[in-house]
Design a protein around this motif. Structure first.
Motif, PDB file in Angstrom:
ATOM      1  N   VAL A  97      45.974  76.568  -4.179  1.00 34.25           N
ATOM      2  CA  VAL A  97      45.036  76.449  -5.306  1.00 34.25           C
ATOM      3  C   VAL A  97      43.701  77.076  -4.945  1.00 34.25           C
ATOM      4  N   LEU A  98      43.215  76.807  -3.757  1.00 33.61           N
ATOM      5  CA  LEU A  98      41.931  77.372  -3.332  1.00 33.61           C
ATOM      6  C   LEU A  98      41.983  78.893  -3.231  1.00 33.61           C
ATOM      7  N   ILE A  99      43.107  79.421  -2.797  1.00 27.81           N
ATOM      8  CA  ILE A  99      43.260  80.879  -2.734  1.00 27.81           C
ATOM      9  C   ILE A  99      43.255  81.474  -4.147  1.00 27.81           C
ATOM     10  N   GLU A 100      43.934  80.806  -5.086  1.00 29.51           N
ATOM     11  CA  GLU A 100      43.918  81.265  -6.490  1.00 29.51           C
ATOM     12  C   GLU A 100      42.500  81.279  -7.036  1.00 29.51           C
ATOM     13  N   VAL A 101      41.744  80.222  -6.763  1.00 27.45           N
ATOM     14  CA  VAL A 101      40.365  80.140  -7.253  1.00 27.45           C
ATOM     15  C   VAL A 101      39.517  81.237  -6.616  1.00 27.45           C
ATOM     16  N   ARG A 102      39.689  81.451  -5.311  1.00 31.68           N
ATOM     17  CA  ARG A 102      38.926  82.503  -4.626  1.00 31.68           C
ATOM     18  C   ARG A 102      39.240  83.874  -5.212  1.00 31.68           C
ATOM     19  N   GLN A 103      40.516  84.153  -5.475  1.00 29.96           N
ATOM     20  CA  GLN A 103      40.894  85.439  -6.055  1.00 29.96           C
ATOM     21  C   GLN A 103      40.257  85.621  -7.432  1.00 29.96           C
ATOM     22  N   ARG A 104      40.263  84.562  -8.231  1.00 27.47           N
ATOM     23  CA  ARG A 104      39.657  84.647  -9.564  1.00 27.47           C
ATOM     24  C   ARG A 104      38.153  84.859  -9.451  1.00 27.47           C
ATOM     25  N   MET A 105      37.527  84.182  -8.491  1.00 25.45           N
ATOM     26  CA  MET A 105      36.084  84.359  -8.305  1.00 25.45           C
ATOM     27  C   MET A 105      35.757  85.793  -7.890  1.00 25.45           C
ATOM     28  N   ILE A 106      36.565  86.353  -7.019  1.00 30.35           N
ATOM     29  CA  ILE A 106      36.348  87.733  -6.579  1.00 30.35           C
ATOM     30  C   ILE A 106      36.510  88.692  -7.750  1.00 30.35           C
ATOM     31  N   GLN A 107      37.517  88.455  -8.586  1.00 28.74           N
ATOM     32  CA  GLN A 107      37.737  89.300  -9.768  1.00 28.74           C
ATOM     33  C   GLN A 107      36.545  89.249 -10.714  1.00 28.74           C
ATOM     34  N   GLU A 108      35.873  88.099 -10.759  1.00 27.41           N
ATOM     35  CA  GLU A 108      34.741  87.941 -11.677  1.00 27.41           C
ATOM     36  C   GLU A 108      33.414  88.309 -11.030  1.00 27.41           C
ATOM     37  N   GLY A 109      33.453  88.848  -9.795  1.00 24.95           N
ATOM     38  CA  GLY A 109      32.250  89.377  -9.177  1.00 24.95           C
ATOM     39  C   GLY A 109      31.559  88.462  -8.182  1.00 24.95           C
ATOM     40  N   CYS A 110      32.168  87.365  -7.817  1.00 23.58           N
ATOM     41  CA  CYS A 110      31.580  86.455  -6.833  1.00 23.58           C
ATOM     42  C   CYS A 110      32.022  86.881  -5.435  1.00 23.58           C
ATOM     43  N   SER A 111      31.181  86.636  -4.446  1.00 22.15           N
ATOM     44  CA  SER A 111      31.513  87.092  -3.089  1.00 22.15           C
ATOM     45  C   SER A 111      31.800  85.939  -2.133  1.00 22.15           C
ATOM     46  N   VAL A 112      32.204  84.784  -2.636  1.00 27.22           N
ATOM     47  CA  VAL A 112      32.521  83.649  -1.772  1.00 27.22           C
ATOM     48  C   VAL A 112      33.910  83.838  -1.186  1.00 27.22           C
TER      49      VAL A 112
END
Length: 124
Positions: A97-112
């Motif tokens: 789940v955390l990997i899915e959230v990280r991937q979505r954040m990266i797609q939306e321009g976040c660098s976490v």
């Protein structure tokens, strides 16, 4: 209320405006979390694109449930020295789940990138 911090007294407002402010603040307190919808930009973001917020809400709820279940399992296994298959599965799913959230954040321009930071932020 702390009398020294009474902004209404410090402003020297009249009784009519004082009653209106008290009424507005009381309404906001009674409305609870829905009061945030009074903020125009947030309301537009929710109405304009509800899918990302719904997706995030589902992921957060899943993480909360996984966290509760893992805490329960840890408490049950504390006095017995064995590896719990279900606990391992919970940890594996939490990571997914955390990997899915990280991937979505990266797609939306976040660098976490740190999964622990994401986990902490979601469950705060």
């Amino acid at each position: 209320m702390i009398p020294e911090r009474n902004l209404m007294e410090a402003c020297g407002i009249n009784n009519k405006l004082h009653r209106k402010w008290v009424s507005d603040i009381t309404d906001m307190l009674e409305e609870g979390p829905g009061v945030i919808l009074r903020l125009e930009k947030i309301r537009k973001a929710i109405i304009g694109s509800p899918e990302p917020m719904l997706w995030y809400s589902k992921k957060r709820m899943e993480l909360e449930m996984l966290c509760l279940e893992s805490n329960k399992r840890i408490a049950e296994c504390r006095y017995e020295n064995y590896s719990d298959f279900v606990l391992n599965a919970i940890c594996f799913r939490r990571e997914e789940v955390l990997i899915e959230v990280r991937q979505r954040m990266i797609q939306e321009g976040c660098s976490v990138n740190d999964l622990k930071d994401i986990y902490d932020a979601m469950l705060m």
